[in-house]
Design a protein around this motif. Structure first.
Motif, mmCIF file in Angstrom:
data_model
loop_
_atom_site.group_PDB
_atom_site.id
_atom_site.type_symbol
_atom_site.label_atom_id
_atom_site.label_comp_id
_atom_site.label_asym_id
_atom_site.label_seq_id
_atom_site.Cartn_x
_atom_site.Cartn_y
_atom_site.Cartn_z
ATOM 1 N N LYS A 79 0.844 -1.202 0.000
ATOM 2 C CA LYS A 79 0.000 0.000 0.000
ATOM 3 C C LYS A 79 0.878 1.251 0.000
ATOM 4 O O LYS A 79 1.975 1.248 0.539
ATOM 5 N N ASN A 80 0.339 2.322 -0.546
ATOM 6 C CA ASN A 80 1.026 3.609 -0.521
ATOM 7 C C ASN A 80 0.807 4.310 0.805
ATOM 8 O O ASN A 80 -0.126 3.975 1.556
ATOM 9 N N GLY A 81 1.641 5.300 1.082
ATOM 10 C CA GLY A 81 1.470 6.109 2.279
ATOM 11 C C GLY A 81 0.107 6.779 2.295
ATOM 12 O O GLY A 81 -0.359 7.273 1.263
ATOM 13 N N GLY A 82 -0.529 6.789 3.459
ATOM 14 C CA GLY A 82 -1.851 7.386 3.598
ATOM 15 C C GLY A 82 -2.979 6.557 3.015
ATOM 16 O O GLY A 82 -4.143 6.939 3.068
ATOM 17 N N LYS A 83 -2.646 5.398 2.466
ATOM 18 C CA LYS A 83 -3.634 4.544 1.795
ATOM 19 C C LYS A 83 -3.672 3.140 2.383
ATOM 20 O O LYS A 83 -4.001 2.181 1.699
ATOM 21 N N GLY A 84 -3.314 3.007 3.659
ATOM 22 C CA GLY A 84 -3.432 1.712 4.317
ATOM 23 C C GLY A 84 -2.123 0.996 4.616
ATOM 24 O O GLY A 84 -2.144 -0.133 5.109
ATOM 25 N N ALA A 85 -0.979 1.622 4.338
ATOM 26 C CA ALA A 85 0.315 0.973 4.618
ATOM 27 C C ALA A 85 0.494 0.707 6.112
ATOM 28 O O ALA A 85 0.990 -0.350 6.513
ATOM 29 N N VAL A 86 0.082 1.659 6.944
ATOM 30 C CA VAL A 86 0.196 1.497 8.400
ATOM 31 C C VAL A 86 -0.710 0.365 8.869
ATOM 32 O O VAL A 86 -0.298 -0.499 9.638
ATOM 33 N N ARG A 87 -1.927 0.337 8.398
ATOM 34 C CA ARG A 87 -2.870 -0.746 8.744
ATOM 35 C C ARG A 87 -2.281 -2.086 8.355
ATOM 36 O O ARG A 87 -2.341 -3.056 9.124
ATOM 37 N N GLU A 88 -1.695 -2.162 7.164
ATOM 38 C CA GLU A 88 -1.155 -3.427 6.685
ATOM 39 C C GLU A 88 -0.080 -3.980 7.615
ATOM 40 O O GLU A 88 -0.120 -5.155 7.985
ATOM 41 N N VAL A 89 0.882 -3.147 8.019
ATOM 42 C CA VAL A 89 1.973 -3.679 8.848
ATOM 43 C C VAL A 89 1.503 -3.988 10.267
ATOM 44 O O VAL A 89 1.928 -4.994 10.842
ATOM 45 N N ILE A 90 0.631 -3.168 10.814
ATOM 46 C CA ILE A 90 0.115 -3.460 12.157
ATOM 47 C C ILE A 90 -0.671 -4.759 12.145
ATOM 48 O O ILE A 90 -0.483 -5.629 12.998
ATOM 49 N N GLU A 91 -1.544 -4.907 11.169
ATOM 50 C CA GLU A 91 -2.357 -6.120 11.076
ATOM 51 C C GLU A 91 -1.465 -7.357 10.907
ATOM 52 O O GLU A 91 -1.701 -8.387 11.550
ATOM 53 N N GLN A 92 -0.433 -7.255 10.080
ATOM 54 C CA GLN A 92 0.467 -8.400 9.895
ATOM 55 C C GLN A 92 1.158 -8.785 11.191
ATOM 56 O O GLN A 92 1.226 -9.965 11.529
#
Length: 175
Positions: A145-158
């Motif tokens: 994901k790009n910045g501001g488009k779910g990248a943070v959610r992706e790594v936290i969820e993983q």
């Protein structure tokens, strides 16, 4: 043998994020009076709140300084917010010493040159898909994901899934 990013994720207890280009898409909307507005993902916010409620440390270190960003992050429950940080490495060292956090247990997500040196100090340097090439080169994980488009959610969820905590959170069984 080097550990895979999934193996490292199993040891993560702290998330540190930059703001512009990570929590935002690196765009700044400038109003007529000169106010700079940023757009943040609600899903990234949900994941940061889930991480905090599940016992993870969440910290923000940014060179930018915007009171609206600070308010948004506080409303998510983030208390360690370091905006207008002129030296991210120094801020990082002060934060880890204050809470006795081991750098190898930290996931840091950055997207541009100001993040470079601090990313070299952590166990899991990560970046959004649209980060600059120098940051991608030192990242052990590059989000889809790009910045501001779910990248943070992706790594936290993983991380939470690897550690068996994500399903506890969304099933309402978190602390």
């Amino acid at each position: 043998m080097a550990k895979s990013y999934k193996e490292i994720m199993n040891t993560i207890d702290t998330f540190i994020f930059d703001v512009d280009g990570v929590l935002t898409d690196s765009s700044v909307h400038v109003s007529q009076n000169g106010e700079m507005l940023r757009i943040m993902s609600i899903r990234d916010g949900f994941a940061m709140k889930a991480a905090i409620e599940s016992g993870y440390n969440v910290c923000i270190i940014s060179g930018g300084n915007n009171e609206g960003v600070r308010i948004r992050l506080r409303n998510l429950g983030i208390t360690d917010i370091h905006l207008a940080s002129p030296n991210k490495v120094e801020t990082f060292k002060e934060y880890t010493e204050l809470y006795n956090i081991k750098p190898e247990n930290i996931l840091y997500m950055g997207d541009d040159i100001p993040d470079y040196h601090v990313m070299q100090l952590v166990g899991l340097p990560t970046c959004p898909q649209d980060a600059v090439s120098e940051i991608k080169a030192i990242s052990k994980y590059i989000s889809h994901k790009n910045g501001g488009k779910g990248a943070v959610r992706e790594v936290i969820e993983q991380v939470m899934k690897v550690q068996g905590k994500w399903h506890l959170y969304y099933n309402g069984k978190h602390d």
